[in-house]
Design an enzyme around this catalytic site. Structure first.
Site, PDB file in Angstrom:
ATOM      1  N   LYS A 117     -48.286 -41.397   4.900  1.00 31.27           N
ATOM      2  CA  LYS A 117     -48.018 -40.349   5.892  1.00 31.27           C
ATOM      3  C   LYS A 117     -46.857 -39.471   5.467  1.00 31.27           C
ATOM      4  O   LYS A 117     -46.845 -38.273   5.768  1.00 31.27           O
ATOM      5  CB  LYS A 117     -47.753 -40.956   7.275  1.00 31.27           C
ATOM      6  CG  LYS A 117     -48.977 -41.693   7.799  1.00 31.27           C
ATOM      7  CD  LYS A 117     -49.388 -41.292   9.188  1.00 31.27           C
ATOM      8  CE  LYS A 117     -50.853 -41.631   9.388  1.00 31.27           C
ATOM      9  NZ  LYS A 117     -51.217 -42.126  10.677  1.00 31.27           N
ATOM     10  N   LYS A 199     -61.736 -43.059   5.214  1.00 31.24           N
ATOM     11  CA  LYS A 199     -62.049 -43.604   6.545  1.00 31.24           C
ATOM     12  C   LYS A 199     -62.437 -42.459   7.497  1.00 31.24           C
ATOM     13  O   LYS A 199     -61.904 -41.357   7.385  1.00 31.24           O
ATOM     14  CB  LYS A 199     -60.775 -44.304   7.053  1.00 31.24           C
ATOM     15  CG  LYS A 199     -60.954 -45.098   8.321  1.00 31.24           C
ATOM     16  CD  LYS A 199     -59.660 -45.844   8.669  1.00 31.24           C
ATOM     17  CE  LYS A 199     -59.601 -46.132  10.165  1.00 31.24           C
ATOM     18  NZ  LYS A 199     -58.393 -46.872  10.546  1.00 31.24           N
ATOM     19  N   LYS A 202     -60.078 -39.647  13.206  1.00 32.97           N
ATOM     20  CA  LYS A 202     -60.194 -39.195  14.584  1.00 32.97           C
ATOM     21  C   LYS A 202     -59.320 -37.977  14.848  1.00 32.97           C
ATOM     22  O   LYS A 202     -59.296 -37.449  15.944  1.00 32.97           O
ATOM     23  CB  LYS A 202     -59.875 -40.318  15.566  1.00 32.97           C
ATOM     24  CG  LYS A 202     -58.453 -40.858  15.533  1.00 32.97           C
ATOM     25  CD  LYS A 202     -58.276 -41.865  16.661  1.00 32.97           C
ATOM     26  CE  LYS A 202     -56.915 -42.518  16.710  1.00 32.97           C
ATOM     27  NZ  LYS A 202     -56.564 -43.439  15.668  1.00 32.97           N
TER      28      LYS A 202
END
Ligand code: TRP
Length: 336
Positions: A117, A199, A202
């Protein structure tokens, strides 16, 4: 739900940075559901974890409420488990401070998610991003959690939680239970339909590779028809060389209960033009009732409010007990 001493406790959470995906359902919520009978179950909407990235407040509020509605619509039984919103139980932030004093700079620096991140948000490497796993440890430890169902990417955080708990217990005696992660085998990693090495995310509503639980049937079908496959034409499970097809097979298997061999046989000689819409249809059949129920719940704000108020009250009762024990152990004077 009264706490049952004989049952083990499971705790899990999802942060409402985006809207829930098919991956959140198959990889997380569906498994939580299956464990509900066996465990004292506590599930949280981790809104406090969401603000390590800049979020529009209205979007965060909408996502958090929607997430709660989807938890219930996916089958989590509000009579059998505790559903609550993290920021409603102030003990999370408080325990997080204490635990931060027992988490080492070095170990926090080694967290893969922190490294990833920080690389992605070089202009906003804030303290919250760094101490994220400490708040997560507080979430878990407040409830005497035995098992934490999570995706593979969160295993390291649960291990760190264990290390922190162990270190604390080493100083003060057995205060915390040591939790362990349980990572579901099937559906643990639902990958993007367009970039099957990543992945399913969302965070981006318009990502054609992510199927959102709130997507309509049309949108779902379109996404599956455009899913990346390969230049062969055979439906065969081979996650090394056929990432896209294998991901579609994982999804199809998770929603239909069919094994990979059965799926290979079903589509033998049929090609992707038949396979991809078939996966889409099966996903629509799974998602449609969940979406419809969630929309019904979202129209009933008073009901949702009663659920999260009740959940926070139940969660607080347990959390307050743990926090007061911790405060006593570290030497804080009991509030008069
Ligand atoms: N970090 C988790 C995720 O990104 C969400 C989370 C927050 C969580 N607190 C937790 C998961 C406690 C398990 C237990 O998916």
């Amino acid at each position: 739900m009264e706490e049952n001493v004989k049952k083990l406790t499971e705790f899990s959470a999802i942060k409402p940075t985006g809207t829930l995906t098919l991956g959140s359902y198959l990889g997380a919520i569906k498994n939580w559901n299956e464990l509900c009978e066996e465990y004292n179950s506590i599930f949280c909407v981790a809104d406090m974890h969401s603000i390590t990235i800049r979020m529009d407040p209205a979007v965060l509020r909408r996502n958090a409420l929607e997430q709660l509605a989807y938890y219930i619509a996916s089958g989590l039984d509000t009579e059998k488990c505790i559903l609550f919103i993290q920021s409603h139980v102030h003990e999370h932030a408080e325990l997080s401070w204490v635990l931060g004093c027992y988490a080492m700079f070095g170990e926090l620096s080694r967290m893969t998610q922190f490294k990833d991140k920080s690389a992605k948000n070089a202009d906003n490497i804030n303290g919250g991003l760094f101490t994220y796993p400490v708040l997560m440890a507080a979430d878990i430890l407040l409830y005497g959690t035995d098992v934490v169902p999570v995706g593979e990417d969160q295993r390291q955080h649960v291990e760190l939680c264990r290390d922190i708990a162990n270190r604390f217990n080493g100083v003060y005696g057995d205060v915390f239970k040591l939790p362990r992660a349980i990572v579901p085998k099937v559906g643990a990693r639902v990958m993007s339909l367009t970039e099957p090495e990543k992945k399913m995310s969302k965070s981006d509503d318009n990502d054609p590779g992510s199927v959102m639980l709130r997507d309509t049937d049309d949108v779902i079908m379109r996404k599956f028809k455009r899913a990346v496959t390969d230049c062969e034409t055979c439906v065969r499970f081979d996650p090394e060389n056929k990432k896209g097809v294998s991901n579609l097979m994982t999804i199809y298997s998770a929603v239909t209960g069919k094994s990979y061999e059965e799926i290979e046989r079903e589509f033998d000689g049929k090609g992707y033009g038949v396979f991809k819409p078939a996966v889409g249809e099966a996903v629509c059949d799974t998602v449609r009732p969940i979406r419809e129920e969630a929309n019904r719940l979202l129209a009933d704000k008073a009901y949702l409010e009663s659920i999260y108020a009740d959940g926070a009250a139940k969660a607080s009762r347990i959390a307050a007990r743990t926090l007061s024990k911790v405060y006593k152990k570290v030497g804080f004077i009991k509030k008069a």
